[in-house]
Motif scaffolding. Structure first.
Motif, PDB file in Angstrom:
ATOM      1  N   GLY A  33       1.142  -0.895   0.220  1.00 44.78           N
ATOM      2  CA  GLY A  33       0.085   0.107  -0.231  1.00 44.78           C
ATOM      3  C   GLY A  33       0.794   1.576   0.191  1.00 44.78           C
ATOM      4  O   GLY A  33       0.512   2.434  -0.460  1.00 44.78           O
ATOM      5  N   LEU A  34       1.753   1.580   0.643  1.00 46.24           N
ATOM      6  CA  LEU A  34       2.917   2.341   0.858  1.00 46.24           C
ATOM      7  C   LEU A  34       3.459   2.609   0.022  1.00 46.24           C
ATOM      8  O   LEU A  34       3.636   3.811  -1.028  1.00 46.24           O
ATOM      9  CB  LEU A  34       3.591   2.132   1.879  1.00 46.24           C
ATOM     10  CG  LEU A  34       5.484   3.418   1.815  1.00 46.24           C
ATOM     11  CD1 LEU A  34       4.500   4.710   2.379  1.00 46.24           C
ATOM     12  CD2 LEU A  34       6.718   2.970   2.877  1.00 46.24           C
ATOM     13  N   VAL A  35       3.758   2.081  -1.127  1.00 45.95           N
ATOM     14  CA  VAL A  35       4.944   1.667  -2.215  1.00 45.95           C
ATOM     15  C   VAL A  35       3.753   2.400  -3.683  1.00 45.95           C
ATOM     16  O   VAL A  35       4.487   2.119  -4.564  1.00 45.95           O
ATOM     17  CB  VAL A  35       5.790   0.579  -2.339  1.00 45.95           C
ATOM     18  CG1 VAL A  35       6.898   0.568  -0.965  1.00 45.95           C
ATOM     19  CG2 VAL A  35       5.190  -0.956  -2.868  1.00 45.95           C
ATOM     20  N   SER A  36       2.315   1.402  -3.567  1.00 49.06           N
ATOM     21  CA  SER A  36       1.674   1.640  -5.047  1.00 49.06           C
ATOM     22  C   SER A  36       1.478   2.415  -4.801  1.00 49.06           C
ATOM     23  O   SER A  36       0.604   3.295  -6.073  1.00 49.06           O
ATOM     24  CB  SER A  36       0.970   0.398  -4.474  1.00 49.06           C
ATOM     25  OG  SER A  36      -0.047   0.340  -3.838  1.00 49.06           O
ATOM     26  N   LYS A  37       1.195   4.482  -4.543  1.00 50.03           N
ATOM     27  CA  LYS A  37       1.357   5.617  -4.230  1.00 50.03           C
ATOM     28  C   LYS A  37       2.648   6.304  -4.754  1.00 50.03           C
ATOM     29  O   LYS A  37       3.077   6.336  -4.124  1.00 50.03           O
ATOM     30  CB  LYS A  37       0.314   5.586  -2.764  1.00 50.03           C
ATOM     31  CG  LYS A  37      -0.553   4.653  -2.693  1.00 50.03           C
ATOM     32  CD  LYS A  37      -1.217   5.470  -1.629  1.00 50.03           C
ATOM     33  CE  LYS A  37      -2.303   4.654  -1.093  1.00 50.03           C
ATOM     34  NZ  LYS A  37      -2.669   4.603   0.702  1.00 50.03           N
ATOM     35  N   PRO A  38       2.044   6.518  -6.416  1.00 52.93           N
ATOM     36  CA  PRO A  38       2.877   7.106  -6.545  1.00 52.93           C
ATOM     37  C   PRO A  38       3.520   8.040  -6.461  1.00 52.93           C
ATOM     38  O   PRO A  38       4.886   9.329  -5.777  1.00 52.93           O
ATOM     39  CB  PRO A  38       2.920   7.052  -8.597  1.00 52.93           C
ATOM     40  CG  PRO A  38       1.941   6.008  -8.712  1.00 52.93           C
ATOM     41  CD  PRO A  38       1.146   6.051  -7.474  1.00 52.93           C
ATOM     42  N   GLU A  75       2.480   8.932  -2.963  1.00 51.18           N
ATOM     43  CA  GLU A  75       3.050   9.351  -1.384  1.00 51.18           C
ATOM     44  C   GLU A  75       4.519   9.064  -1.478  1.00 51.18           C
ATOM     45  O   GLU A  75       5.626   9.516  -0.980  1.00 51.18           O
ATOM     46  CB  GLU A  75       2.590   8.562  -0.953  1.00 51.18           C
ATOM     47  CG  GLU A  75       1.370   9.188  -0.551  1.00 51.18           C
ATOM     48  CD  GLU A  75      -0.123   8.859  -1.824  1.00 51.18           C
ATOM     49  OE1 GLU A  75       0.226   8.824  -2.605  1.00 51.18           O
ATOM     50  OE2 GLU A  75      -1.204   9.430  -1.116  1.00 51.18           O
ATOM     51  N   TRP A  76       4.914   7.841  -2.744  1.00 55.31           N
ATOM     52  CA  TRP A  76       6.305   7.313  -2.537  1.00 55.31           C
ATOM     53  C   TRP A  76       6.953   8.655  -2.820  1.00 55.31           C
ATOM     54  O   TRP A  76       8.297   7.998  -2.898  1.00 55.31           O
ATOM     55  CB  TRP A  76       6.300   5.955  -3.586  1.00 55.31           C
ATOM     56  CG  TRP A  76       7.744   5.565  -3.695  1.00 55.31           C
ATOM     57  CD1 TRP A  76       8.299   5.633  -4.997  1.00 55.31           C
ATOM     58  CD2 TRP A  76       8.205   5.074  -2.610  1.00 55.31           C
ATOM     59  NE1 TRP A  76       9.483   5.301  -4.250  1.00 55.31           N
ATOM     60  CE2 TRP A  76       9.356   3.779  -2.822  1.00 55.31           C
ATOM     61  CE3 TRP A  76       7.507   4.519  -0.864  1.00 55.31           C
ATOM     62  CZ2 TRP A  76      10.398   3.074  -2.226  1.00 55.31           C
ATOM     63  CZ3 TRP A  76       8.571   3.593  -0.842  1.00 55.31           C
ATOM     64  CH2 TRP A  76       9.785   3.614  -0.726  1.00 55.31           C
ATOM     65  N   ALA A  77       6.755   9.337  -3.972  1.00 55.62           N
ATOM     66  CA  ALA A  77       7.738  10.036  -4.438  1.00 55.62           C
ATOM     67  C   ALA A  77       8.553  11.397  -3.184  1.00 55.62           C
ATOM     68  O   ALA A  77       9.574  11.873  -3.064  1.00 55.62           O
ATOM     69  CB  ALA A  77       6.895  11.143  -5.428  1.00 55.62           C
ATOM     70  N   ASN A  78       7.481  11.148  -2.749  1.00 57.19           N
ATOM     71  CA  ASN A  78       7.161  12.121  -1.413  1.00 57.19           C
ATOM     72  C   ASN A  78       8.147  11.789  -0.009  1.00 57.19           C
ATOM     73  O   ASN A  78       8.933  12.464  -0.205  1.00 57.19           O
ATOM     74  CB  ASN A  78       6.181  13.237  -0.908  1.00 57.19           C
ATOM     75  CG  ASN A  78       5.350  13.929  -1.346  1.00 57.19           C
ATOM     76  OD1 ASN A  78       5.540  14.526  -2.927  1.00 57.19           O
ATOM     77  ND2 ASN A  78       4.121  13.975  -1.674  1.00 57.19           N
ATOM     78  N   PHE A  79       8.116   9.774  -0.228  1.00 57.21           N
ATOM     79  CA  PHE A  79       8.741  10.408   0.776  1.00 57.21           C
ATOM     80  C   PHE A  79      10.364   9.436   0.190  1.00 57.21           C
ATOM     81  O   PHE A  79      11.340  10.239   1.168  1.00 57.21           O
ATOM     82  CB  PHE A  79       7.941   8.453   0.857  1.00 57.21           C
ATOM     83  CG  PHE A  79       9.214   8.257   1.770  1.00 57.21           C
ATOM     84  CD1 PHE A  79       9.092   7.622   3.259  1.00 57.21           C
ATOM     85  CD2 PHE A  79       9.944   6.336   1.868  1.00 57.21           C
ATOM     86  CE1 PHE A  79       9.994   6.972   4.128  1.00 57.21           C
ATOM     87  CE2 PHE A  79      10.242   5.904   2.352  1.00 57.21           C
ATOM     88  CZ  PHE A  79      10.403   6.382   3.450  1.00 57.21           C
TER      89      PHE A  79
END
Length: 75
Positions: A18-23, A25-29
């Motif tokens: 769920g964390l890594v599949s949201k582009p 949010e992942w880019a912000n992280f």
């Protein structure tokens, strides 16, 4: 014993999809991780203490592993 560890790793990684599949949010992280890495580089550049340098190197290693988390989860 190794099979048990691999099974546990797969279970943990699957919970992170769920964390890594949201582009976005992942880019912000990743941007956040990159800033932390830059801070550690500055620490290494400014430090005259080898223990602090080694700690910064270890931090960079760990942060880089977090940046690769998406590939590990989605493989």
């Amino acid at each position: 014993n190794r099979d048990l560890v691999e099974t546990m790793d797969k279970e943990i990684l699957s919970k992170l999809k769920g964390l890594v599949s949201k582009p976005k949010e992942w880019a912000n992280f990743n941007s956040y991780l990159e800033e932390l890495i830059n801070q550690q580089y500055r620490t290494m550049e400014q430090s005259d203490n080898m223990i602090a340098v080694h700690r910064a190197q270890g931090s960079i290693y760990t942060l880089r592993r977090l940046q690769k988390l998406r590939d590990e989860v989605l493989k």
